[in-house]
Design an enzyme around this catalytic site. Structure first.
Site, PDB file in Angstrom:
ATOM      1  CD  GLU A 107      -2.602  -1.508   2.471  1.00 60.21           C
ATOM      2  OE1 GLU A 107      -1.836  -1.744   3.423  1.00 60.21           O
ATOM      3  OE2 GLU A 107      -3.835  -1.571   2.576  1.00 60.21           O
TER       4      GLU A 107
ATOM      5  N   GLY B 196     -12.058  -3.639   2.454  1.00 60.18           N
ATOM      6  CA  GLY B 196     -13.078  -4.508   1.881  1.00 60.18           C
ATOM      7  C   GLY B 196     -14.394  -3.734   1.797  1.00 60.18           C
TER       8      GLY B 196
ATOM      9  CG  MET C 119      -8.100  -5.235   9.319  1.00 57.18           C
ATOM     10  SD  MET C 119      -7.209  -6.756   8.958  1.00 57.18           S
ATOM     11  CE  MET C 119      -6.961  -7.425  10.596  1.00 57.18           C
ATOM     12  CD  GLU C 120      -4.569  -1.530   9.079  1.00 58.29           C
ATOM     13  OE1 GLU C 120      -5.341  -1.075   8.195  1.00 58.29           O
ATOM     14  OE2 GLU C 120      -4.176  -2.713   9.096  1.00 58.29           O
TER      15      GLU C 120
ATOM     16  CG  ASP D 128     -11.302  -7.439  -0.007  1.00 59.42           C
ATOM     17  OD1 ASP D 128     -12.207  -7.726   0.778  1.00 59.42           O
ATOM     18  OD2 ASP D 128     -10.312  -6.752   0.342  1.00 59.42           O
TER      19      ASP D 128
HETATM   20  N1  ADE Z   1      -8.541  -4.566   4.094  1.00 60.68           N
HETATM   21  C1  ADE Z   1      -8.724  -4.909   2.811  1.00 60.68           C
HETATM   22  N2  ADE Z   1      -9.711  -5.806   2.678  1.00 60.68           N
HETATM   23  C2  ADE Z   1     -10.175  -6.046   3.927  1.00 60.68           C
HETATM   24  C3  ADE Z   1     -11.184  -6.902   4.444  1.00 60.68           C
HETATM   25  N3  ADE Z   1     -11.903  -7.679   3.643  1.00 60.68           N
HETATM   26  N4  ADE Z   1     -11.382  -6.891   5.789  1.00 60.68           N
HETATM   27  C4  ADE Z   1     -10.639  -6.097   6.589  1.00 60.68           C
HETATM   28  N5  ADE Z   1      -9.666  -5.298   6.156  1.00 60.68           N
HETATM   29  C5  ADE Z   1      -9.431  -5.262   4.827  1.00 60.68           C
END
Ligand code: ADE
Length: 229
Positions: free
Chosen positions: A12, A77, A172-173, A196
Site C-alpha cells: 500500500e 473490503g 483494520m487500522e 475486495d
Molecule cells: N482490508 C482490505 N480488505 C479487507 C477486508 N476484507 N477486511 C478487513 N480489512 C481489509
C-alpha cells in the site's frame, strides 16, 4: 505544511515510494518511517503494519514529530454493495466495529470515554472531494469501519451494513490512527480504496488488488497535497 501519511502494508506504500524521493529516517519496533518533500510540504511517510495496535504505535511515533495533518491510506473490503473494486472511500468518519461496552451505556463501537466516531474535518473532506475529480478515479465520502478482523464472509458484511448505517468499507487500522490523532489534537482523515468485496474469496481477491487499491488511495492523496497550501 507538515503532513504524515500512514499505510499498513508494503503493497500500500509502493506508490509513494515510486513517486516521492523517500529517505529512510527511522525504524522503531514495527514502524518504518521515511521523510520527503512534496509540492512544498514536509512529508513523513510511515508503514505501520496490520491491525489497530500497530496503527496506534505508528501514529504515536508520527505524532511526536508534530505534523499538522495525518492521512491514513490503503485498501479496504467493501461493506456497501454499491462499492466496486478500485473505488475510493473518503472517510467522513471512522469507527470501530469490534468494540462493545454497551453494558456501561456506550454506543456499539465506542471505546469507553472516547468518541463513538472520529469525524474528519469538513475542509479535509471537501479538499479530497475536489482532488479526486482531477483523477480518473471514483470516490465516495462515507463511514469507514475498523476492526482486528479481515472480513471474508457475506453474512458478516451484511450484518455490518445493517448495524452501522452508511458504512462503505471495512479495514483494520483507520479508526485507531484517528483515535491517536484525536488524542494528540492533530487533524486526521482516512482514505481507502476497495481491494475486495469482503466475501468468501476476499483473501484471494485482496492479494490480486491490494496494490491497485493502495495506488488509488495514494494517487488521490498526492493530488490533494498538490493543491494544499
Ligand atoms: N482490508 C482490505 N480488505 C479487507 C477486508 N476484507 N477486511 C478487513 N480489512 C481489509
Amino acid at each position: 505544511m507538515k503532513v504524515a501519511i500512514i499505510c499498513p502494508m508494503e503493497e500500500e506504500i509502493g506508490y509513494y515510494k515510486e513517486h516521492l524521493g523517500l529517505t529512510t529516517s527511522e525504524v522503531v519496533g514495527p514502524t518504518e518511517i521515511w521523510t520527503a518533500s512534496y509540492e512544498g510540504h514536509d512529508l513523513i511517510v510511515a508503514r505501520c503494519g496490520i491491525g489497530k495496535v500497530n496503527a496506534a504505535i505508528a501514529t504515536t511515533l508520527v505524532a511526536q514529530r508534530q505534523p499538522d495533518l495525518i492521512i491514513n491510506t490503503g485498501s479496504a473490503g467493501a461493506v456497501s454493495p454499491d462499492r466496486q473494486i478500485g473505488d475510493i472511500i473518503i472517510g467522513e468518519a471512522t469507527m470501530y466495529h469490534d468494540a462493545d461496552a454497551r453494558a456501561f451505556g456506550y454506543e456499539l463501537g465506542q471505546v469507553p470515554t472516547m468518541p463513538a466516531r472520529y469525524k474528519a474535518p469538513e475542509n479535509l473532506i471537501q479538499g479530497f472531494l475536489d482532488a479526486y475529480h482531477e483523477t480518473e478515479l471514483t470516490a465516495t465520502p462515507g463511514l469507514i469501519l475498523t476492526g482486528d478482523q479481515f472480513i471474508a464472509d457475506v453474512d458478516k458484511v451484511s450484518s455490518l451494513y445493517q448495524t452501522f448505517r452508511g458504512a462503505q468499507c471495512a479495514e483494520m487500522e483507520g479508526a485507531a490512527v484517528a483515535q491517536v490523532a484525536n488524542q494528540f489534537g492533530i487533524d486526521c482523515i482516512v482514505i481507502r480504496a476497495i481491494s475486495d468485496t469482503a466475501q468468501q474469496d476476499a483473501n484471494v481477491i485482496f492479494d490480486e488488488f491490494v496494490v491497485t487499491a493502495g495506488q488509488n488511495a495514494a494517487k488521490v492523496t498526492l493530488s490533494y497535497l498538490k493543491h494544499l497550501n
